[in-house]
Design a protein around this motif. Structure first.
Motif: not given
Lengths: 253, 386
Positions: B181-192
């Protein structure tokens, strides 16, 4: 008195609160074959690793080939004079047998490649492997062949002392006997010293000049005849158990 | 082996040859240590041609302090050369020990057969292409038959013929879902954030910055959110599956399972695959939310768009199917990542190198297949006009 090739003085090793060796002493003379026995967990492998500088002892000193062993700092100039045969062979799986044997030669010496290849052929034939083995990968070899190939690698640099960790374990009795004869032959050819951990009573009996028994965190070393008379319950059980009696009760040896 | 090891650690110990031409003979005088440490790059002892013929070669070894097998091999080669040219030779004061070493080397000498030289030029390239194609085809067939095996076992499971490893299933949900969860959330936020920034700068040229929100809604929900998640999971869990199962194969644990009459697919593969199929959509949902949050953050900073305005625009951009178009792909991605990861793990054979090789293959192949499936979905959706 000649300086011993390996001398251990008041060695103490342990992990956390558990002490494995307490004031252990040992002298190995040039050219002798010493066998180390001991129960599971008595610290045979720890002793070997301490000598090779792979484990840091708590106190005490170890001298190998007249040089103090400094843990984790293995100098090629010293380690080139000893060979190690690990229990599982420890051949590098990404290299062929030939490349495995050439590896120490190329790393440590500056020998030319053609000469290295000749050395490979020579060592393979010494350990009784055909030249075709050279191009094979360790995964294509049987257990006995892996041990022989690993021995060839250990012999690559003409070592003065050879460390063997359970050389005959996992071999069938015929291969084990052949391996013992091989070590004995090479020993008479090269005159190297052998430090051997083994549980094979047969090979201890045929090979060793002296035997060291690890009991109560210490090492008792003596000739086979005297060791089997030591009044220690473990020693008595070990050498006078059913297996031991068949081999050691023979008064001729 | 050395004749006198006392000289071994002596820095000055070195080797030398001196060749003196006599009336009808060559006198070679060897001195010093002829061992691995000293002879260095010397690969052969050379000998010049004598001006008179016939002549004899005399090898004076009286000053040699040490010889080991490497050194002895040089002498052997020299002698062999002399023999083939029919030049008579003799040793002078060769010590007993040196004689022994020379004898030893002669006794055990064996030549290593030279492996067949690979063919050259065009045929080599053709052979390479052929072998490569055959290998790929075989692996594809292997994967297909493994798919069949897995489907069989899933069928058995559905018919309650087999017990399901529920605890292992739960532990994989934790390993591959919760902890990702943490890594997926962080990367998705940055992609956004990145997506919104590009949208804002490009659309500003037309004064259409507000449509950045549409770009985000469609981009993140339909494609990027779930694709990013699948790629992260393929790198994180797919590789772990291969390495775990591969090491178990090396350790003969898989063989042990088989001897107990247990199918490794039941115990090792299904819990992993089913756990992944369950958690990947959830991770995808998180990725969508975080991606949109990242975008909303950027539009707030650069466009001064309030959260309410963002939501209004966002709603207008959405078709009812947009979210589900993305989400429906998740279980398929999870299935293929789990399948490839476990299959490559079971393909490991007998060496540590093989584990590394198959782990790499597993990640590359599952990401490749994920993108292929994504493309297929795009075509299907385009045809269906969704």
């Amino acid at each position: 008195m000649i300086e011993p090739i390996l001398s251990i003085h008041n060695l103490v090793t342990g992990f956390g609160r558990q002490i494995v060796h307490q004031d252990l002493n040992l002298n190995v003379q040039k050219g002798e074959i010493l066998g180390i026995v001991g129960g599971s967990g008595s610290g045979k492998s720890v002793l070997l690793k301490s000598i090779l500088g792979l484990i840091k002892p708590l106190s005490g000193s170890i001298n190998l080939l007249s040089q103090p062993v400094v843990p984790y700092q293995l100098e090629a100039s010293i380690s080139r004079h000893y060979g190690v045969l690990f229990q599982g062979g420890a051949l590098y799986s990404s290299l062929t047998v030939e490349e495995n044997i050439i590896f120490p030669l190329r790393e440590i010496s500056r020998l030319s490649l053609p000469l290295c290849k000749e050395i490979v052929g020579l060592k393979l034939s010494m350990v009784g492997l055909p030249a075709e083995t050279a191009s094979k990968y360790p995964s294509q070899l049987s257990g006995g062949m892996i041990k022989r190939a690993a021995l060839a690698r250990a012999l690559a640099l003409d070592p003065e002392i050879l460390f063997l960790d359970e050389p005959t374990s996992g071999l069938d009795p015929i291969s084990a006997t052949e391996f013992d004869e091989l070590i004995l032959n090479l020993h008479s050819l090269f005159g190297f010293t052998v430090f051997m951990i083994s549980h094979d009573l047969e090979s201890l009996h045929t090979l060793c000049d002296r035997i060291g028994v690890l009991v109560n965190k210490k090492l008792i070393t003596d000739t086979i005849e005297k060791i089997i008379q030591v009044k220690d319950p473990w020693v008595q059980k070990y050498f006078h158990g059913q297996r031991g009696r068949a081999i050691f009760s023979n008064p001729l040896h | 082996m050395s004749i006198s090891s006392a000289h071994k650690n002596d820095q000055s110990a070195c080797y030398s040859i001196e060749a003196v031409e006599g009336a009808s003979e060559f006198l070679y005088t060897f001195t010093g240590c002829w061992d691995t440490d000293n002879i260095g790059k010397l690969s052969a002892i050379s000998f010049p041609q004598h001006s008179h013929s016939p002549y004899e070669v005399i090898l004076d070894c009286s000053q040699i302090s040490a010889v080991d097998t490497a050194g002895a091999l040089l002498f052997r080669d020299l002698i062999k050369k002399l023999l083939t040219q029919h030049i008579p030779y003799s040793f002078v004061s060769c010590s007993v020990e040196m004689g022994k070493v020379l004898e030893l080397v002669e006794d055990f000498y064996q030549e290593i057969p030279v492996p067949h030289a690979p063919p050259l030029g065009i045929s080599r390239i053709l052979i390479g292409i052929g072998k490569g194609t055959e290998g790929q085809l075989k692996e594809f067939l292997g994967l297909l038959s493994f798919l069949g095996q897995v489907m069989c076992q899933i069928g058995n499971l559905c018919l309650f013929r087999k017990k399901f490893k529920f605890i292992s299933f739960l532990s994989h949900i934790e390993q591959d879902g919760l902890k990702a969860l943490p890594i997926v959330s962080l990367l998705s936020f940055l992609i956004g954030v990145v997506l919104a920034y590009q949208g804002i700068t490009q659309l500003a040229r037309f004064g259409a910055e507000i449509f950045t929100v549409n770009l985000l809604a469609v981009g993140v929900l339909r494609e990027v959110g779930i694709l990013m998640t699948a790629i992260i999971v393929a790198g994180r869990s797919g590789s772990a599956f291969t390495a775990q199962i591969g090491t178990m194969v090396l350790n003969e644990e898989v063989a042990a399972l088989r001897t107990m009459g247990v199918d490794p697919v039941d115990v090792l593969v299904l819990p992993r695959m089913l756990a992944l199929i369950l958690v990947l959509p959830i991770l995808g949902l998180f990725a969508d939310i975080m991606g949109l949050l990242g975008g909303a953050f950027m539009t707030y900073v650069f466009l001064d768009l309030s959260f309410v305005q963002f939501t209004t625009q966002f709603k207008s951009a959405l078709a009812p199917s947009t979210f589900w178009v993305g989400m429906v792909k998740a279980p398929f991605f999870a299935f293929i990542i789990g399948l490839v990861g476990c299959y490559e793990g079971l393909c490991v054979r007998s060496s540590a190198q093989s584990v590394g090789l198959h782990t790499t293959k597993s990640v590359v192949r599952s990401i490749f297949l994920v993108i292929v499936i994504d493309a297929i979905f795009s075509i299907v959706f385009a045809q269906l006009k969704i």
